[in-house]
Design a protein around this motif. Structure first.
Motif, PDB file in Angstrom:
ATOM      1  N   PRO A 284       0.839  -1.205   0.000  1.00 24.96           N
ATOM      2  CA  PRO A 284       0.000   0.000   0.000  1.00 24.96           C
ATOM      3  C   PRO A 284       0.871   1.250   0.000  1.00 24.96           C
ATOM      4  CG  PRO A 284       0.037  -0.985   2.170  1.00 24.96           C
ATOM      5  CD  PRO A 284       0.757  -1.932   1.256  1.00 24.96           C
ATOM      6  N   PRO A 285       0.341   2.354  -0.500  1.00 22.45           N
ATOM      7  CA  PRO A 285       1.133   3.594  -0.486  1.00 22.45           C
ATOM      8  C   PRO A 285       1.348   4.083   0.939  1.00 22.45           C
ATOM      9  CG  PRO A 285      -1.102   4.021  -1.201  1.00 22.45           C
ATOM     10  CD  PRO A 285      -0.969   2.532  -1.084  1.00 22.45           C
ATOM     11  N   GLU A 286       2.427   4.777   1.144  1.00 26.42           N
ATOM     12  CA  GLU A 286       2.725   5.335   2.457  1.00 26.42           C
ATOM     13  C   GLU A 286       2.281   6.790   2.477  1.00 26.42           C
ATOM     14  OE1 GLU A 286       6.856   4.729   3.213  1.00 26.42           O
ATOM     15  OE2 GLU A 286       6.704   2.569   2.939  1.00 26.42           O
ATOM     16  N   HIS A 287       1.419   7.126   3.436  1.00 25.34           N
ATOM     17  CA  HIS A 287       0.904   8.483   3.552  1.00 25.34           C
ATOM     18  C   HIS A 287       1.469   9.132   4.800  1.00 25.34           C
ATOM     19  CE1 HIS A 287      -1.978   7.824   0.340  1.00 25.34           C
ATOM     20  NE2 HIS A 287      -2.328   6.695   0.924  1.00 25.34           N
ATOM     21  N   GLN A 288       1.740  10.415   4.699  1.00 23.17           N
ATOM     22  CA  GLN A 288       2.204  11.125   5.877  1.00 23.17           C
ATOM     23  C   GLN A 288       1.036  11.378   6.831  1.00 23.17           C
ATOM     24  OE1 GLN A 288       3.634  15.031   4.950  1.00 23.17           O
ATOM     25  NE2 GLN A 288       2.400  15.117   3.111  1.00 23.17           N
ATOM     26  N   ASP A 289       1.340  11.564   8.089  1.00 26.12           N
ATOM     27  CA  ASP A 289       0.298  11.832   9.083  1.00 26.12           C
ATOM     28  C   ASP A 289      -0.375  13.167   8.804  1.00 26.12           C
ATOM     29  OD1 ASP A 289       0.742   9.499  10.449  1.00 26.12           O
ATOM     30  OD2 ASP A 289       2.176  10.392  11.835  1.00 26.12           O
TER      31      ASP A 289
END
Length: 97
Positions: free
Chosen positions: A8-13
């Motif tokens: 899955p893509p990594e999203h910033q907080d």
């Protein structure tokens, strides 16, 4: 992104902005509101983004000068003491089951 194509893509907080609350020494002696009452807060101040016009919330306690409200803004529960003069009651639409 991970080395695997299926990862899955990594999203910033996402930053969580907090509503400004009155100091506890200015509140007086609060009384609980049971059941919680639907209200609208006019000109609610958020510390990081400024003022929002009208915010829907629920009053859970009140004193002579302030109301303790629960706000579900940004998908998260937030609580704040706001001036009583900025709060007005609202009615919920009937449920359509």
């Amino acid at each position: 992104m991970s080395e695997h194509r299926w990862a899955p893509p990594e999203h910033q907080d996402v930053p969580i902005y907090a509503a400004a609350s009155l100091p506890l020494d200015e509140i007086g002696s609060p009384e609980p509101v049971d059941p919680p009452e639907p209200v609208t807060i006019s000109r609610l101040m958020f510390e990081q983004i400024g003022e929002l016009g009208d915010v829907k919330a629920f009053a859970v306690a009140r004193s002579d000068v302030a109301v303790f409200v629960e706000i579900a803004w940004q998908g998260r529960l937030q609580r704040a003491w706001v001036p009583r003069s900025s709060v007005r009651r609202r009615t919920l639409a009937p449920r359509r089951d």
